[in-house]
Design an enzyme around this catalytic site. Structure first.
Site, mmCIF file in Angstrom:
data_model
loop_
_atom_site.group_PDB
_atom_site.id
_atom_site.type_symbol
_atom_site.label_atom_id
_atom_site.label_comp_id
_atom_site.label_asym_id
_atom_site.label_seq_id
_atom_site.Cartn_x
_atom_site.Cartn_y
_atom_site.Cartn_z
ATOM 1 N N ASP A 14 -5.352 -2.148 1.948
ATOM 2 C CA ASP A 14 -4.462 -0.862 1.566
ATOM 3 C C ASP A 14 -5.284 0.183 2.263
ATOM 4 O O ASP A 14 -6.655 0.261 2.167
ATOM 5 C CB ASP A 14 -4.500 -1.159 -0.177
ATOM 6 C CG ASP A 14 -3.544 0.253 -0.601
ATOM 7 O OD1 ASP A 14 -2.503 0.663 0.099
ATOM 8 O OD2 ASP A 14 -3.577 0.514 -1.928
ATOM 9 N N HIS A 31 -1.215 2.432 10.176
ATOM 10 C CA HIS A 31 -0.618 1.009 10.246
ATOM 11 C C HIS A 31 -1.013 0.220 11.334
ATOM 12 O O HIS A 31 -1.592 -0.899 11.373
ATOM 13 C CB HIS A 31 0.832 0.909 9.865
ATOM 14 C CG HIS A 31 1.150 1.446 8.709
ATOM 15 N ND1 HIS A 31 0.694 1.153 7.583
ATOM 16 C CD2 HIS A 31 2.386 2.316 8.394
ATOM 17 C CE1 HIS A 31 1.333 1.773 6.372
ATOM 18 N NE2 HIS A 31 2.133 2.439 6.991
ATOM 19 N N LEU A 125 -8.866 -21.325 12.085
ATOM 20 C CA LEU A 125 -8.714 -20.598 10.681
ATOM 21 C C LEU A 125 -7.162 -20.512 10.302
ATOM 22 O O LEU A 125 -6.198 -20.387 11.310
ATOM 23 C CB LEU A 125 -9.047 -19.188 10.894
ATOM 24 C CG LEU A 125 -8.935 -18.381 9.741
ATOM 25 C CD1 LEU A 125 -9.742 -18.608 8.476
ATOM 26 C CD2 LEU A 125 -9.427 -16.911 9.986
HETATM 27 C C1 IPE Z 1 -0.038 -3.090 -1.818
HETATM 28 O O1 IPE Z 1 -0.423 -1.972 -1.609
HETATM 29 C C2 IPE Z 1 0.894 -3.866 -0.638
HETATM 30 C C3 IPE Z 1 -0.072 -3.967 0.594
HETATM 31 C C4 IPE Z 1 -1.047 -3.927 0.933
HETATM 32 C C5 IPE Z 1 1.154 -4.585 1.779
HETATM 33 P P1 IPE Z 1 0.625 -0.622 -1.794
HETATM 34 O O2 IPE Z 1 -0.088 0.464 -1.241
HETATM 35 O O3 IPE Z 1 2.116 -0.889 -1.516
HETATM 36 O O4 IPE Z 1 0.357 -0.649 -3.386
HETATM 37 P P2 IPE Z 1 0.350 0.657 -4.569
HETATM 38 O O5 IPE Z 1 1.821 1.151 -4.494
HETATM 39 O O6 IPE Z 1 -0.705 1.307 -4.460
HETATM 40 O O7 IPE Z 1 0.489 -0.417 -5.784
HETATM 41 C C1 IPE Z 2 -1.256 -0.434 3.132
HETATM 42 O O1 IPE Z 2 -1.526 0.716 3.351
HETATM 43 C C2 IPE Z 2 -0.286 -1.100 4.041
HETATM 44 C C3 IPE Z 2 0.998 -1.267 3.556
HETATM 45 C C4 IPE Z 2 1.346 -1.163 2.372
HETATM 46 C C5 IPE Z 2 2.077 -1.805 4.303
HETATM 47 P P1 IPE Z 2 -0.522 1.921 2.574
HETATM 48 O O2 IPE Z 2 0.328 2.492 3.396
HETATM 49 O O3 IPE Z 2 -0.158 1.570 1.505
HETATM 50 O O4 IPE Z 2 -1.696 3.285 2.519
HETATM 51 P P2 IPE Z 2 -1.934 4.104 1.607
HETATM 52 O O5 IPE Z 2 -2.069 3.483 0.096
HETATM 53 O O6 IPE Z 2 -0.672 5.190 1.591
HETATM 54 O O7 IPE Z 2 -3.281 4.945 1.590
HETATM 55 MG MG MG Z 3 -1.257 1.587 -0.398
#
Ligand code: IPE
Ligand code: IPE
Ligand code: MG
Length: 237
Positions: A14, A31, A125
């Site tokens: 995240d 991303h 892995l």
């Molecule tokens: C969890 O992150 C999902 C992934 C890392 C793919 P999110 O950014 O979607 O989660 P929330 O919305 O902060 O709970």
């Molecule tokens: C995690 O990064 C990746 C996915 C959920 C696909 P985020 O896109 O949720 O990053 P933040 O939380 O907005 O910083």
């Molecule tokens: Mg996120």
């Protein structure tokens, strides 16, 4: 004495959005940086005794994001699957997915099938990519399969145990993660491995995912090795 390193580590990657925002870059660059961070990390994990890595790449809730971001993520995924296909022999990863991929584009599903087939010949892995994955969705899909087997007299209700139920989950072929790592300072699991994490140790890092390195993973492993795991019992008898 410190315990052995975990055989299975699951990671909630995240913070890509915030990483991009801090740099005034479009989200998709965050991303991309995140996908690159994973590739780099895996190269080092390959050299350890870790056997399984599960990564949360796209949740069942991530469809709520605007269409542009979802499209960008799917494009990026296609790109990286292509790279992993090309590099399959070299990286030696055995790759599969968890989650309901039947809703992804046909194109993407075919690429994933190709990658799984190709990488199944490898010996290194095991990388499990959680795609359109939600722990609750996984449990509901499993319950439906159990119900069908009860209805068709393949199993009896009295024979439904935790082990039997686990064998209906996407993760049926391997053990639960001993350690779950989440980056970006968020202290929640966001529907990740709901069943499997019952006794996992959690480690939260403030680093945003694209900045997360193997050294950060080592810190998580060190912290894990110092934890006392009791599973509801007592260590002193
Ligand atoms: C969890 O992150 C999902 C992934 C890392 C793919 P999110 O950014 O979607 O989660 P929330 O919305 O902060 O709970
Ligand atoms: C995690 O990064 C990746 C996915 C959920 C696909 P985020 O896109 O949720 O990053 P933040 O939380 O907005 O910083
Ligand atoms: Mg996120």
């Amino acid at each position: 004495m410190d315990r052995a390193i975990p055989k299975h580590i699951a990671i909630i990657m995240d913070g890509n959005g915030r990483w991009a925002k801090k740099r005034l870059l479009p989200k998709k660059m965050g991303h991309k940086a995140g996908a690159d961070a994973l590739k780099k990390l895996l190269k080092k994990v390959e050299k350890t005794d870790i056997e399984h890595i599960t990564v949360y790449a796209f949740s069942t809730e991530n469809w709520k994001r605007d269409k542009q971001e979802v499209d960008d993520l799917m494009k990026l995924l296609k790109d990286y699957i292509g790279q992993y296909i090309k590099e399959s022999e070299e990286n030696n990863l055995i790759i599969d997915t968890i989650g309901d991929i039947s809703v992804l584009s046909k194109d993407l599903q075919e690429d994933l099938a190709h990658l799984k087939e190709l990488s199944s010949k490898n010996t290194g892995l095991k990388l499990h990519i959680a795609l359109n994955y939600g722990g609750r969705d996984e449990i509901i899909r499993a319950i439906k399969k159990v119900a069908i087997d009860v209805k068709e007299n393949n199993i009896e209700i009295d024979n439904i145990t935790e082990d039997l139920f686990s064998s209906y989950l996407d993760t049926k072929e391997y053990q639960d993660p001993e350690l779950i790592v989440r980056t970006s300072g968020e202290l929640r699991t966001s529907n990740f491995l709901v069943w499997q994490s019952a006794y996992s140790e959690f480690y939260f890092s403030d680093k945003l995912w694209p900045d997360f390195t193997f050294e950060d993973l080592e810190k998580a492993i060190n912290a894990y090795q110092k934890r006392e795991r009791r599973f509801g019992g007592r260590l002193d008898g």
